[in-house]
Design a protein around this motif. Structure first.
Motif, PDB file in Angstrom:
ATOM      1  N   GLY A  33       0.806  -1.211   0.000  1.00 30.26           N
ATOM      2  CA  GLY A  33       0.000   0.000   0.000  1.00 30.26           C
ATOM      3  C   GLY A  33       0.836   1.256   0.000  1.00 30.26           C
ATOM      4  N   GLN A  34       0.168   2.403   0.101  1.00 34.02           N
ATOM      5  CA  GLN A  34       0.892   3.668   0.098  1.00 34.02           C
ATOM      6  C   GLN A  34       1.592   3.916   1.424  1.00 34.02           C
ATOM      7  OE1 GLN A  34      -1.283   7.478  -0.423  1.00 34.02           O
ATOM      8  NE2 GLN A  34       0.156   7.872  -2.091  1.00 34.02           N
ATOM      9  N   ARG A  35       1.018   3.396   2.532  1.00 29.94           N
ATOM     10  CA  ARG A  35       1.614   3.634   3.842  1.00 29.94           C
ATOM     11  C   ARG A  35       1.740   2.368   4.681  1.00 29.94           C
ATOM     12  NH1 ARG A  35      -1.813   7.825   2.837  1.00 29.94           N
ATOM     13  NH2 ARG A  35      -3.522   7.010   4.104  1.00 29.94           N
ATOM     14  N   ALA A  36       1.510   1.210   4.079  1.00 28.78           N
ATOM     15  CA  ALA A  36       1.591  -0.029   4.851  1.00 28.78           C
ATOM     16  C   ALA A  36       1.702  -1.235   3.931  1.00 28.78           C
ATOM     17  CB  ALA A  36       0.369  -0.180   5.760  1.00 28.78           C
ATOM     18  N   ILE A  37       2.278  -2.290   4.467  1.00 27.16           N
ATOM     19  CA  ILE A  37       2.204  -3.623   3.889  1.00 27.16           C
ATOM     20  C   ILE A  37       1.172  -4.380   4.721  1.00 27.16           C
ATOM     21  CG2 ILE A  37       3.451  -5.756   3.386  1.00 27.16           C
ATOM     22  CD1 ILE A  37       4.466  -3.429   1.736  1.00 27.16           C
ATOM     23  N   ARG A  38       0.184  -4.986   4.074  1.00 28.74           N
ATOM     24  CA  ARG A  38      -0.864  -5.667   4.831  1.00 28.74           C
ATOM     25  C   ARG A  38      -1.101  -7.067   4.275  1.00 28.74           C
ATOM     26  NH1 ARG A  38      -6.737  -3.007   5.959  1.00 28.74           N
ATOM     27  NH2 ARG A  38      -5.384  -1.514   7.069  1.00 28.74           N
ATOM     28  N   ALA A  39      -1.172  -8.047   5.195  1.00 31.57           N
ATOM     29  CA  ALA A  39      -1.519  -9.421   4.838  1.00 31.57           C
ATOM     30  C   ALA A  39      -3.009  -9.631   5.083  1.00 31.57           C
ATOM     31  CB  ALA A  39      -0.704 -10.413   5.667  1.00 31.57           C
ATOM     32  N   VAL A  40      -3.679 -10.228   4.095  1.00 38.89           N
ATOM     33  CA  VAL A  40      -5.126 -10.415   4.144  1.00 38.89           C
ATOM     34  C   VAL A  40      -5.441 -11.885   3.888  1.00 38.89           C
ATOM     35  CG1 VAL A  40      -7.322  -9.808   3.048  1.00 38.89           C
ATOM     36  CG2 VAL A  40      -5.552  -8.059   3.358  1.00 38.89           C
ATOM     37  N   GLY A  41      -6.318 -12.460   4.715  1.00 36.74           N
ATOM     38  CA  GLY A  41      -6.751 -13.832   4.535  1.00 36.74           C
ATOM     39  C   GLY A  41      -7.824 -13.948   3.471  1.00 36.74           C
ATOM     40  N   ARG A  42      -8.172 -15.185   3.111  1.00 36.28           N
ATOM     41  CA  ARG A  42      -9.137 -15.409   2.035  1.00 36.28           C
ATOM     42  C   ARG A  42     -10.531 -14.919   2.405  1.00 36.28           C
ATOM     43  NH1 ARG A  42      -7.651 -20.854  -1.280  1.00 36.28           N
ATOM     44  NH2 ARG A  42      -9.335 -20.014  -2.547  1.00 36.28           N
ATOM     45  N   GLY A  43     -10.792 -14.784   3.684  1.00 34.04           N
ATOM     46  CA  GLY A  43     -12.076 -14.251   4.103  1.00 34.04           C
ATOM     47  C   GLY A  43     -12.111 -12.741   4.169  1.00 34.04           C
ATOM     48  N   GLY A  44     -11.004 -12.093   3.837  1.00 35.66           N
ATOM     49  CA  GLY A  44     -10.923 -10.644   3.864  1.00 35.66           C
ATOM     50  C   GLY A  44     -10.399 -10.078   5.164  1.00 35.66           C
ATOM     51  N   GLU A  45     -10.113 -10.947   6.147  1.00 33.53           N
ATOM     52  CA  GLU A  45      -9.634 -10.472   7.437  1.00 33.53           C
ATOM     53  C   GLU A  45      -8.174 -10.033   7.364  1.00 33.53           C
ATOM     54  OE1 GLU A  45      -8.742 -14.926   7.343  1.00 33.53           O
ATOM     55  OE2 GLU A  45     -10.235 -13.529   6.554  1.00 33.53           O
ATOM     56  N   THR A  46      -7.850  -8.967   8.112  1.00 33.82           N
ATOM     57  CA  THR A  46      -6.469  -8.519   8.191  1.00 33.82           C
ATOM     58  C   THR A  46      -5.695  -9.443   9.121  1.00 33.82           C
ATOM     59  OG1 THR A  46      -7.042  -6.198   7.788  1.00 33.82           O
ATOM     60  CG2 THR A  46      -4.951  -6.631   8.904  1.00 33.82           C
ATOM     61  N   LEU A  47      -4.623 -10.023   8.627  1.00 29.92           N
ATOM     62  CA  LEU A  47      -3.782 -10.918   9.430  1.00 29.92           C
ATOM     63  C   LEU A  47      -2.715 -10.129  10.180  1.00 29.92           C
ATOM     64  CD1 LEU A  47      -3.343 -13.807   6.828  1.00 29.92           C
ATOM     65  CD2 LEU A  47      -5.099 -13.553   8.598  1.00 29.92           C
ATOM     66  N   TRP A  48      -2.133  -9.141   9.540  1.00 33.80           N
ATOM     67  CA  TRP A  48      -1.170  -8.245  10.172  1.00 33.80           C
ATOM     68  C   TRP A  48      -0.925  -7.060   9.247  1.00 33.80           C
ATOM     69  CZ3 TRP A  48       2.914  -7.756   6.900  1.00 33.80           C
ATOM     70  CH2 TRP A  48       3.302  -8.868   6.140  1.00 33.80           C
TER      71      TRP A  48
END
Length: 367
Positions: A87-102
């Motif tokens: 992203g522009q201000r973050a790296i984000r991990a997302v699960g298959r259900g759309g939940e943010t993992l970290w």
């Protein structure tokens, strides 16, 4: 002597241009070939071989964490259980259900130094700059190219210890634990990026980073993380070469001169093993385009454009993968509408007809 291209598959794939001309293609050392295609506010993951067999349904779908952000180069874990977004201000991990993992926060890629944010994570600051990320082939690490925060501290030894001079906007290459986003190591970079992309080496250990700086040039870095130490090096001076592809079996990789004057095969330490200059179309000088790579362990395919960037004058060429000697231009039974090419490493390559939104697969043999 020209080499006849034999059609293998042709399938409709709306939005598939980014698979051939862009960063929607992700390959791994185990033979996985994926297309990561944006569709509305979702990232659709497709197995390339399944697409070519006529399968239209994606193998996984991930909602975009920032629907207004349409830049960055993203990655998906080998098992398809999570995606990592740059992203522009973050790296984000997302699960298959759309939940943010970290989430791993970093400085803003927006061009205005010190500009305030409203606190809305969906705010997209003006500017085209972006970073990239890559999940390792074993799924345990995430490599990410990010920009530092206003008071960034870094590690001189690449292990997150010690303190560098505090600066705004210092770019860095970080290694994150894929389980929780914890930073394992970082490397301060001298780059001033317009954008970047990663390539994984098929040995499963080394990772390459290509940072484009617009008209100012291109930088290429390689690194490895052994669990305790990050070892990294850059490729050559002047730093003005584009990282194009990695050999499917040995340590060689291809780079293209920023302005297309030559194509080079390198050893992993950056030393040059072979060089190829583009041919001529009659009296007209040609330049290598950015689309090139390994059709298989013995063959490279590369594209050329003329000095006026006339797409009708472009061509594809097959070269020897060890010497980069030209074997000949590719003769298509029906010329692809788009001059870009995407080699798959299995003896075939892809082109994309944007007018009909059709993906074509070719080989140099009829079987």
């Amino acid at each position: 002597m020209s080499i006849t291209a034999h059609p293998r598959h042709s399938v409709p794939l709306p939005g598939g241009r980014a698979l051939v001309n862009g960063f929607a293609y992700e390959s791994r050392g185990d033979g996985q070939r994926r297309a990561l295609l944006m569709h509305g506010h979702e990232l659709e993951v497709h197995d390339v071989h399944e697409v070519l067999a006529g399968e239209r349904a994606p193998t996984a779908v991930f909602p975009l964490p920032w629907p207004g952000w349409d830049r960055g180069v993203h990655s998906v874990s080998p098992d398809g259980s999570f995606a990592v977004f740059s992203g522009q201000r973050a790296i984000r991990a997302v699960g298959r259900g759309g939940e943010t993992l970290w989430e791993y926060r970093h400085g803003c890629w927006g061009p205005e130094i010190g500009h305030p944010h409203s606190g809305d994570e969906q705010e997209v600051c003006r500017g085209l700059e972006h970073g990239s990320c890559r999940v390792s082939d074993d799924g345990g690490l995430v490599w990410a190219h990010v920009v530092g925060a206003e008071a960034d501290t870094g590690a001189g030894d690449g292990n997150g210890e010690g303190e560098d001079e505090k600066t705004w906007g210092t770019e860095r290459w970080v290694v994150l634990d894929a389980r929780d986003g914890r930073e394992l190591a970082r490397l301060p970079l001298d780059s001033v990026a317009a954008g970047s992309h990663h390539l994984s080496h098929p040995d499963g250990v080394h990772v390459g980073l290509c940072v484009g700086e617009g008209q100012d040039g291109v930088r290429v870095y390689w690194a490895r993380w052994d669990g305790e130490k990050l070892t990294a090096w850059d490729v050559g001076t002047p730093a003005d070469r584009i990282l194009a592809d990695v050999h499917p079996r040995h340590a060689g990789f291809l780079t293209v001169d920023h302005y297309g004057s030559d194509l080079r095969l390198h050893a992993l330490d950056g030393s040059v093993l072979a060089t190829a200059e583009p041919d001529h179309a009659g009296d007209e000088p040609l330049g290598w385009d950015y689309g090139c790579g390994f059709v298989d362990a013995d063959t490279v395919i590369a594209s050329t454009v003329d000095s006026d960037d006339d797409p009708d004058a472009g061509a594809h060429w097959l070269l020897d993968a060890r010497t980069l000697e030209t074997r000949g231009p590719v003769d298509y039974p029906a010329r692809p509408a788009d001059g870009w090419v995407r080699p798959l490493g299995d003896g075939t390559w892809l082109t994309y007809d944007e007018e009909s939104e059709t993906l074509h697969r070719w080989s140099a043999s009829a079987s």
